[in-house]
Motif scaffolding. Structure first.
Motif, PDB file in Angstrom:
ATOM      1  N   ILE A 496     -24.374  65.981  16.258  1.00 46.25           N
ATOM      2  CA  ILE A 496     -25.728  66.328  16.714  1.00 46.25           C
ATOM      3  C   ILE A 496     -26.567  66.815  15.543  1.00 46.25           C
ATOM      4  O   ILE A 496     -27.730  66.413  15.375  1.00 46.25           O
ATOM      5  N   GLU A 497     -26.006  67.691  14.730  1.00 46.30           N
ATOM      6  CA  GLU A 497     -26.749  68.228  13.588  1.00 46.30           C
ATOM      7  C   GLU A 497     -27.116  67.130  12.606  1.00 46.30           C
ATOM      8  O   GLU A 497     -28.211  67.124  12.038  1.00 46.30           O
ATOM      9  N   THR A 498     -26.200  66.190  12.404  1.00 45.98           N
ATOM     10  CA  THR A 498     -26.485  65.085  11.486  1.00 45.98           C
ATOM     11  C   THR A 498     -27.619  64.224  12.008  1.00 45.98           C
ATOM     12  O   THR A 498     -28.499  63.792  11.246  1.00 45.98           O
ATOM     13  N   GLN A 501     -30.898  66.006  11.417  1.00 44.78           N
ATOM     14  CA  GLN A 501     -31.316  65.992  10.015  1.00 44.78           C
ATOM     15  C   GLN A 501     -32.014  64.703   9.642  1.00 44.78           C
ATOM     16  O   GLN A 501     -32.819  64.658   8.714  1.00 44.78           O
ATOM     17  N   GLU A 502     -31.694  63.631  10.346  1.00 47.16           N
ATOM     18  CA  GLU A 502     -32.325  62.348  10.030  1.00 47.16           C
ATOM     19  C   GLU A 502     -33.792  62.308  10.451  1.00 47.16           C
ATOM     20  O   GLU A 502     -34.522  61.390  10.095  1.00 47.16           O
ATOM     21  N   GLN A 503     -34.209  63.317  11.228  1.00 48.25           N
ATOM     22  CA  GLN A 503     -35.606  63.446  11.654  1.00 48.25           C
ATOM     23  C   GLN A 503     -36.133  62.159  12.277  1.00 48.25           C
ATOM     24  O   GLN A 503     -37.221  61.687  11.978  1.00 48.25           O
ATOM     25  N   SER A 504     -35.297  61.620  13.143  1.00 48.23           N
ATOM     26  CA  SER A 504     -35.693  60.406  13.842  1.00 48.23           C
ATOM     27  C   SER A 504     -36.781  60.726  14.857  1.00 48.23           C
ATOM     28  O   SER A 504     -36.894  61.840  15.353  1.00 48.23           O
ATOM     29  N   ASN A 505     -37.567  59.725  15.174  1.00 56.67           N
ATOM     30  CA  ASN A 505     -38.619  59.891  16.172  1.00 56.67           C
ATOM     31  C   ASN A 505     -38.118  59.634  17.593  1.00 56.67           C
ATOM     32  O   ASN A 505     -38.897  59.697  18.538  1.00 56.67           O
ATOM     33  N   SER A 506     -36.825  59.301  17.720  1.00 57.84           N
ATOM     34  CA  SER A 506     -36.316  59.012  19.051  1.00 57.84           C
ATOM     35  C   SER A 506     -36.360  60.264  19.916  1.00 57.84           C
ATOM     36  O   SER A 506     -36.319  61.383  19.421  1.00 57.84           O
ATOM     37  N   SER A 510     -35.372  64.092  18.635  1.00 57.10           N
ATOM     38  CA  SER A 510     -36.480  65.044  18.527  1.00 57.10           C
ATOM     39  C   SER A 510     -36.227  66.281  19.371  1.00 57.10           C
ATOM     40  O   SER A 510     -36.585  67.388  18.981  1.00 57.10           O
ATOM     41  N   VAL A 511     -35.588  66.098  20.541  1.00 55.23           N
ATOM     42  CA  VAL A 511     -35.252  67.253  21.374  1.00 55.23           C
ATOM     43  C   VAL A 511     -34.275  68.159  20.654  1.00 55.23           C
ATOM     44  O   VAL A 511     -34.437  69.379  20.607  1.00 55.23           O
ATOM     45  N   TRP A 512     -33.261  67.556  20.029  1.00 49.54           N
ATOM     46  CA  TRP A 512     -32.235  68.366  19.376  1.00 49.54           C
ATOM     47  C   TRP A 512     -32.709  68.992  18.082  1.00 49.54           C
ATOM     48  O   TRP A 512     -32.326  70.104  17.731  1.00 49.54           O
ATOM     49  N   SER A 513     -33.543  68.289  17.338  1.00 54.56           N
ATOM     50  CA  SER A 513     -33.981  68.817  16.040  1.00 54.56           C
ATOM     51  C   SER A 513     -34.818  70.084  16.195  1.00 54.56           C
ATOM     52  O   SER A 513     -34.908  70.896  15.279  1.00 54.56           O
TER      53      SER A 513
END
Length: 632
Positions: A496-498, A501-506, A510-513
């Motif tokens: 999840i953390e990885t 970190q990718e800062q995806s727009n999905s 985005s919820v997890w980041s």
């Protein structure tokens, strides 16, 4: 209007992967080798076992593979799980124990090259390694070097094959088999061969679920099912209806064949949903919600009614038909067996119920105030080695000393609860009658008061807290032979953390980041009790492979599908060579070192509400994308 009706069984994905994946080419070759261009150099290279013991080579009687769930031999001669019977501190004499080979060289042909091995002795290192020595052809040009796996009855080795030609074979009766090693890319392809991921935009408390399978038996004996059932419920103080989701996920660990687990994939969720619908409807007729006990009872009734259909109704139909064709069709699921783990999530109440029959396991991951994840087992492994189950069995069959013997029912079957396994449920009269007229399995000579095995599950209830990042891991016991509950939850947390970190727009990332950051190592709270103290089996494969459980840096994050990520790390993680070696093994050799694996991971949370369940392309194996279409 005052009733709860199951509007539709709207399924996401149900699939059973029964074949081994492509890309693994098998060759059988003796170590008495021949070559084309004069004397070839043959060295035993990197031949080591995964066992760290320096004990002498085990005798044939002590080097049996990991015991199957169900032995086809009479109970007094059945394989037993030697790992569980030994003291924890005693070295294991596993099927990967190493011994020295004597190798002869004679003139002849082995493809276009030669074997190159170099012997390093009885090493205590914990991973396979191989030689990458360069070689030249007779013309002086550099030749291609291919990695190979040499599989014996109680040992496994790696080596190199030089040349681009086919690997020829000679038969000398040694029983050794040579398989060309998968490359890392081929290993990843095999890992991804049966993976799928779905984004759930239902706005009903589930964000996403991933699943993956890896076969060891051929065909695979595991199976799985997922289903979303849309129900109409009366609104509080209103005349209209509210739409609610019942979400089901199931993993089914078959043994002695695949037919029982396939039957569960086809029917178990429908049986349970029908009983739940009846229970909710009856309660709402009285103007109330069903009690927790009533819901649990409905789930149990769905399990036991299906098992009764498999085990007993099938016999009635076969005897009435007097047809061997009908017997072959109906008795298959009764004669084989399967564990079942089913999760039922009621979106309206955010309540998760887990029903366990057998030794598959469900574990909840939840973020704690410390920022790490906690692992909570939501099921208990139901085997003869579990003191609670052993006590229940002895109470139900007083005076029968062999009811649990060597951790197995009547000395033969490891799970104490299972679907099918009719030879532990039928009377002697029924078994004899079926065998005489049709076919069947031999029953134990200790069979006195059947049934000994039940399909009735133990049901646990958990309130889901999406704001704490709750997720659920469900897996057949093949995973828990390799990883602990805490390692599995920590691996999902690290994944999840990885992704964050990718800062995806999905939507998912985005919820997890917004909630979680990154940290070193596995972000999981340590287990407070000793392994096995809570009724769970310990991960015995690490000892078989010679891997220290304290080796914390052995894990890696490389996969977009979190279930595939768990499979990779269960097989070796950063030790790429071990992953390739274990994936190169094919049935029946692979069953000595790994079981069938089926994993589902469900992420809870409040996402979009478009009503869709969408295939997550980046975490689904490409060849299967067109076949896996979620529909509502």
């Amino acid at each position: 209007m005052r009733r709860v009706a199951v509007r539709a069984f709207r399924t996401s994905c149900q699939s059973a992967a029964r074949g081994l994946s492509r890309g693994c080419r098998t060759r059988r070759l003796s170590l008495l080798v021949q070559h084309q261009h004069g004397s070839a150099g043959l060295r035993l290279s990197g031949i080591r076992s995964f066992n760290t013991s320096s004990s002498p080579s085990p005798s044939p009687s002590s080097s049996s593979p990991i015991a199957p769930k169900c032995s086809s031999t009479p109970p007094q001669r059945s394989y037993h799980n030697h790992q569980h019977q030994r003291a924890l501190g005693q070295p294991l004499r596993s099927s990967m124990y190493i011994r020295r080979f004597s190798v002869a060289l004679v003139g002849g042909l082995v493809g276009y090259g030669a074997w190159q091995y170099g012997y390093r002795g009885n090493t205590t290192e914990s991973a396979l390694s191989y030689s990458t020595n360069s070689a030249k052809t007779a013309a002086g040009n550099a030749a291609t070097t291919r990695n190979v796996l040499v599989v014996g009855a109680d040992e496994i080795h790696t080596g190199t094959f030089v040349g681009e030609g086919p690997i020829a074979k000679t038969a000398d009766g040694t029983g050794h088999n040579v398989l060309e090693m998968l490359t890392p890319d081929q290993a990843t392809e095999k890992l991804r061969d049966n993976e799928a991921s779905f984004v759930v935009n239902r706005g009903q408390g589930v964000l996403r679920y991933d699943h993956a399978q890896l076969a060891s038996n051929n065909p695979i004996e595991d199976d799985h099912a997922e289903k979303i059932v849309e129900v109409s419920m009366p609104s509080a103080g209103k005349s209209d209806q509210e739409i609610n989701d019942w979400m089901f996920w199931g993993v089914f660990d078959g043994h002695a064949g695949w037919t029982t687990s396939a039957k569960l994939r086809q029917t178990l969720i429908s049986f349970v949903a029908r009983e739940l619908n009846t229970t909710y409807k009856a309660a709402h007729t009285l103007g109330a919600a069903p009690s927790p006990d009533a819901i649990d009872a409905a789930i149990k009734l769905g399990f036991t009614r299906l098992d009764n259909e498999i085990v007993h109704d099938s016999v009635d139909k076969v005897l009435k038909s007097n047809s061997k064709r009908v017997a072959a069709e109906l008795l298959g699921p009764a004669l084989s067996g399967s564990c079942a783990l089913l999760s039922f999530y009621d979106a309206a109440s955010k309540t998760l119920r887990v029903a366990c029959t057998g030794d598959s396991r469900a574990v909840l991951g939840r973020r704690s105030d410390s920022g790490k994840w906690t692992a909570t087992a939501l099921s208990e492994d139901q085997t003869g080695s579990n003191p609670n189950e052993a006590a229940r069995m002895r109470k139900a069959h007083p005076g029968e000393e062999r009811v649990i013997h060597n951790g197995r029912v009547l000395g033969g079957l490891e799970p104490t609860r299972a679907f099918g396994d009719a030879s532990y449920k039928w009377s002697r009269e029924i078994s004899d009658r079926l065998r005489a007229s049709f076919f069947g399995r031999s029953y134990s000579p200790h069979l006195k008061t059947p049934p000994y095995v039940t399909a009735e599950p133990v049901v646990t209830t958990t309130k889901i807290q999406p704001e704490k990042g709750d997720f659920l891991v469900m897996a057949t016991d093949g995973l828990w032979e390799m990883l602990t509950n805490e390692e599995v939850v920590g691996l999902v947390g690290k994944w999840i953390e990885t992704q964050a970190q990718e800062q995806s727009n999905s939507q998912f990332n985005s919820v997890w980041s917004k909630i979680f950051g990154s940290q070193q190592g596995l972000p999981v709270e340590a287990h407070k009790g000793g392994h096995g103290a809570d009724g769970q089996k310990t991960p015995i494969r690490l000892r078989q492979w010679g891997i220290s459980p304290d080796e914390k840096e052995r894990f890696v994050v490389k996969d977009k599908n979190v279930a595939t990520h768990l499979v990779r790390n269960a097989l070796g993680g950063k030790n790429e060579e071990q992953v390739c070696a274990l994936l190169t093994l094919v049935s029946p050799f692979s069953r000595r070192y790994r079981d069938d694996l089926t994993i589902q991971v469900i992420f809870f949370g409040n996402g979009q509400k478009t009503g869709e369940v969408l295939l997550n392309q980046e975490a689904t194996s490409p060849p299967k994308s067109s076949a896996l279409k979620a529909k509502l």
